[in-house]
Design a protein around this motif. Structure first.
Motif, PDB file in Angstrom:
ATOM      1  N   GLY A  68       0.683 -11.281 -18.839  1.00 31.12           N
ATOM      2  CA  GLY A  68      -0.718 -10.881 -18.915  1.00 31.12           C
ATOM      3  C   GLY A  68      -1.407 -10.959 -17.565  1.00 31.12           C
ATOM      4  O   GLY A  68      -2.152 -10.057 -17.176  1.00 31.12           O
ATOM      5  N   ALA A  69      -1.151 -12.041 -16.819  1.00 29.81           N
ATOM      6  CA  ALA A  69      -1.746 -12.177 -15.486  1.00 29.81           C
ATOM      7  C   ALA A  69      -1.259 -11.065 -14.560  1.00 29.81           C
ATOM      8  O   ALA A  69      -2.042 -10.483 -13.802  1.00 29.81           O
ATOM      9  CB  ALA A  69      -1.409 -13.549 -14.897  1.00 29.81           C
ATOM     10  N   GLY A  70       0.035 -10.753 -14.626  1.00 31.76           N
ATOM     11  CA  GLY A  70       0.570  -9.661 -13.816  1.00 31.76           C
ATOM     12  C   GLY A  70      -0.066  -8.321 -14.152  1.00 31.76           C
ATOM     13  O   GLY A  70      -0.358  -7.517 -13.264  1.00 31.76           O
ATOM     14  N   ILE A  71      -0.312  -8.089 -15.430  1.00 35.65           N
ATOM     15  CA  ILE A  71      -0.953  -6.838 -15.859  1.00 35.65           C
ATOM     16  C   ILE A  71      -2.398  -6.793 -15.350  1.00 35.65           C
ATOM     17  O   ILE A  71      -2.852  -5.779 -14.814  1.00 35.65           O
ATOM     18  CB  ILE A  71      -0.905  -6.700 -17.402  1.00 35.65           C
ATOM     19  CG1 ILE A  71       0.545  -6.612 -17.902  1.00 35.65           C
ATOM     20  CG2 ILE A  71      -1.752  -5.533 -17.891  1.00 35.65           C
ATOM     21  CD1 ILE A  71       1.323  -5.401 -17.478  1.00 35.65           C
ATOM     22  N   VAL A  72      -3.149  -7.887 -15.530  1.00 31.41           N
ATOM     23  CA  VAL A  72      -4.540  -7.937 -15.056  1.00 31.41           C
ATOM     24  C   VAL A  72      -4.607  -7.640 -13.567  1.00 31.41           C
ATOM     25  O   VAL A  72      -5.427  -6.833 -13.109  1.00 31.41           O
ATOM     26  CB  VAL A  72      -5.184  -9.317 -15.340  1.00 31.41           C
ATOM     27  CG1 VAL A  72      -6.503  -9.476 -14.590  1.00 31.41           C
ATOM     28  CG2 VAL A  72      -5.406  -9.517 -16.827  1.00 31.41           C
ATOM     29  N   LYS A 128      -4.762   2.010  -7.421  1.00 29.30           N
ATOM     30  CA  LYS A 128      -5.123   1.474  -6.106  1.00 29.30           C
ATOM     31  C   LYS A 128      -5.842   0.133  -6.184  1.00 29.30           C
ATOM     32  O   LYS A 128      -5.847  -0.617  -5.212  1.00 29.30           O
ATOM     33  CB  LYS A 128      -5.993   2.480  -5.361  1.00 29.30           C
ATOM     34  CG  LYS A 128      -5.240   3.728  -4.954  1.00 29.30           C
ATOM     35  CD  LYS A 128      -6.140   4.717  -4.254  1.00 29.30           C
ATOM     36  CE  LYS A 128      -5.377   6.002  -3.986  1.00 29.30           C
ATOM     37  NZ  LYS A 128      -6.264   7.152  -3.897  1.00 29.30           N
ATOM     38  N   LEU A 129      -6.454  -0.166  -7.329  1.00 31.93           N
ATOM     39  CA  LEU A 129      -7.165  -1.430  -7.503  1.00 31.93           C
ATOM     40  C   LEU A 129      -6.208  -2.469  -8.079  1.00 31.93           C
ATOM     41  O   LEU A 129      -6.365  -2.946  -9.198  1.00 31.93           O
ATOM     42  CB  LEU A 129      -8.378  -1.229  -8.418  1.00 31.93           C
ATOM     43  CG  LEU A 129      -9.424  -0.238  -7.902  1.00 31.93           C
ATOM     44  CD1 LEU A 129     -10.480   0.031  -8.963  1.00 31.93           C
ATOM     45  CD2 LEU A 129     -10.057  -0.753  -6.617  1.00 31.93           C
ATOM     46  N   SER A 130      -5.189  -2.796  -7.293  1.00 32.69           N
ATOM     47  CA  SER A 130      -4.138  -3.700  -7.767  1.00 32.69           C
ATOM     48  C   SER A 130      -3.528  -4.459  -6.596  1.00 32.69           C
ATOM     49  O   SER A 130      -3.601  -4.019  -5.442  1.00 32.69           O
ATOM     50  CB  SER A 130      -3.042  -2.903  -8.472  1.00 32.69           C
ATOM     51  OG  SER A 130      -2.348  -2.078  -7.549  1.00 32.69           O
ATOM     52  N   VAL A 131      -2.913  -5.582  -6.925  1.00 29.81           N
ATOM     53  CA  VAL A 131      -2.179  -6.350  -5.920  1.00 29.81           C
ATOM     54  C   VAL A 131      -1.017  -5.525  -5.384  1.00 29.81           C
ATOM     55  O   VAL A 131      -0.753  -5.528  -4.172  1.00 29.81           O
ATOM     56  CB  VAL A 131      -1.707  -7.697  -6.521  1.00 29.81           C
ATOM     57  CG1 VAL A 131      -0.731  -8.401  -5.595  1.00 29.81           C
ATOM     58  CG2 VAL A 131      -2.898  -8.593  -6.833  1.00 29.81           C
ATOM     59  N   ASP A 132      -0.315  -4.819  -6.262  1.00 27.79           N
ATOM     60  CA  ASP A 132       0.814  -3.999  -5.811  1.00 27.79           C
ATOM     61  C   ASP A 132       0.383  -2.999  -4.742  1.00 27.79           C
ATOM     62  O   ASP A 132       1.047  -2.855  -3.708  1.00 27.79           O
ATOM     63  CB  ASP A 132       1.445  -3.243  -6.989  1.00 27.79           C
ATOM     64  CG  ASP A 132       2.273  -4.126  -7.901  1.00 27.79           C
ATOM     65  OD1 ASP A 132       2.543  -5.289  -7.546  1.00 27.79           O
ATOM     66  OD2 ASP A 132       2.656  -3.635  -8.977  1.00 27.79           O
ATOM     67  N   ALA A 133      -0.734  -2.315  -4.974  1.00 31.44           N
ATOM     68  CA  ALA A 133      -1.211  -1.334  -3.993  1.00 31.44           C
ATOM     69  C   ALA A 133      -1.667  -2.030  -2.709  1.00 31.44           C
ATOM     70  O   ALA A 133      -1.377  -1.551  -1.606  1.00 31.44           O
ATOM     71  CB  ALA A 133      -2.351  -0.509  -4.594  1.00 31.44           C
ATOM     72  N   LEU A 134      -2.349  -3.160  -2.857  1.00 34.43           N
ATOM     73  CA  LEU A 134      -2.829  -3.905  -1.696  1.00 34.43           C
ATOM     74  C   LEU A 134      -1.667  -4.338  -0.806  1.00 34.43           C
ATOM     75  O   LEU A 134      -1.748  -4.282   0.425  1.00 34.43           O
ATOM     76  CB  LEU A 134      -3.624  -5.128  -2.158  1.00 34.43           C
ATOM     77  CG  LEU A 134      -4.206  -6.023  -1.080  1.00 34.43           C
ATOM     78  CD1 LEU A 134      -5.314  -5.294  -0.320  1.00 34.43           C
ATOM     79  CD2 LEU A 134      -4.742  -7.310  -1.678  1.00 34.43           C
ATOM     80  N   LEU A 135      -0.565  -4.742  -1.427  1.00 37.31           N
ATOM     81  CA  LEU A 135       0.613  -5.183  -0.669  1.00 37.31           C
ATOM     82  C   LEU A 135       1.534  -4.033  -0.268  1.00 37.31           C
ATOM     83  O   LEU A 135       2.534  -4.251   0.419  1.00 37.31           O
ATOM     84  CB  LEU A 135       1.406  -6.204  -1.492  1.00 37.31           C
ATOM     85  CG  LEU A 135       0.680  -7.510  -1.813  1.00 37.31           C
ATOM     86  CD1 LEU A 135       1.545  -8.392  -2.705  1.00 37.31           C
ATOM     87  CD2 LEU A 135       0.274  -8.239  -0.536  1.00 37.31           C
TER      88      LEU A 135
END
Length: 172
Positions: A68-72, A128-135
């Motif tokens: 859930g945290a990963g999805i958020v 784009k509003l995600s940790v994956d995109a940020l990294l």
């Protein structure tokens, strides 16, 4: 970075779905939100045929909280989606399937929607509003989605294979 309506839309899907899944994990782990905590969850897991019910309940709670945290956050999205798919598949098969589809009868409607949403998220990506995109490590596409689905179903099958039937034989 230009944020599109698509990025905002996927964020509006990710956040409530992930928070609700985290809430289910917190019910199992801490007894929050009316949950049973480790002891009552362990009793339920034992009643559902899992060996070492308390340990399995803790594993389910950690899976829900972490996925859930990963999805958020949109973090490690294919892996987070696979974890969600695994936990929801387990919930469907072990607890909800006998009640049929509809949630008002205890059916599998809700975990099915969450699992399908996770597979769709793995295909689409977290936006784009995600940790994956940020990294700079966003992974998406049909291959990632199918991989998350396959990994989630395999993980669920492995855990479900541990369940015992009423006669004491391992369930198949």
């Amino acid at each position: 970075m230009k944020v599109t309506a698509e990025d905002t839309g996927i964020l509006l899907l990710r956040v409530p779905a992930g928070l609700l899944l985290m809430g289910h994990g917190a019910q199992k782990l801490f007894g929050w939100f009316g949950g049973g905590g480790p002891d009552k969850t362990g009793e339920l897991m034992t009643a559902l045929g899992y060996p070492q019910g308390r340990t399995m309940g803790l594993a389910a709670g950690l899976g829900e909280l972490g996925s859930g945290a990963g999805i958020v956050l949109g973090a490690a999205t294919p892996a987070s989606a696979a974890g969600l798919i695994a936990t929801m598949t387990n919930a469907i098969v072990s607890a909800h399937l006998p009640q049929g589809l509809w949630a008002q009868h205890g059916g599998f409607e809700y975990p099915l929607v969450l699992g399908a949403g996770a597979a769709a998220l793995a295909v689409h990506g977290p936006g784009k509003l995600s940790v994956d995109a940020l990294l700079g490590c966003e992974r998406k596409g049909l291959g990632w989605g199918l991989g998350a689905l396959a990994l989630g179903l395999l993980g669920a099958a492995a855990v479900l294979s541990l369940r015992q039937r009423d006669d004491g034989d391992a369930a198949h």
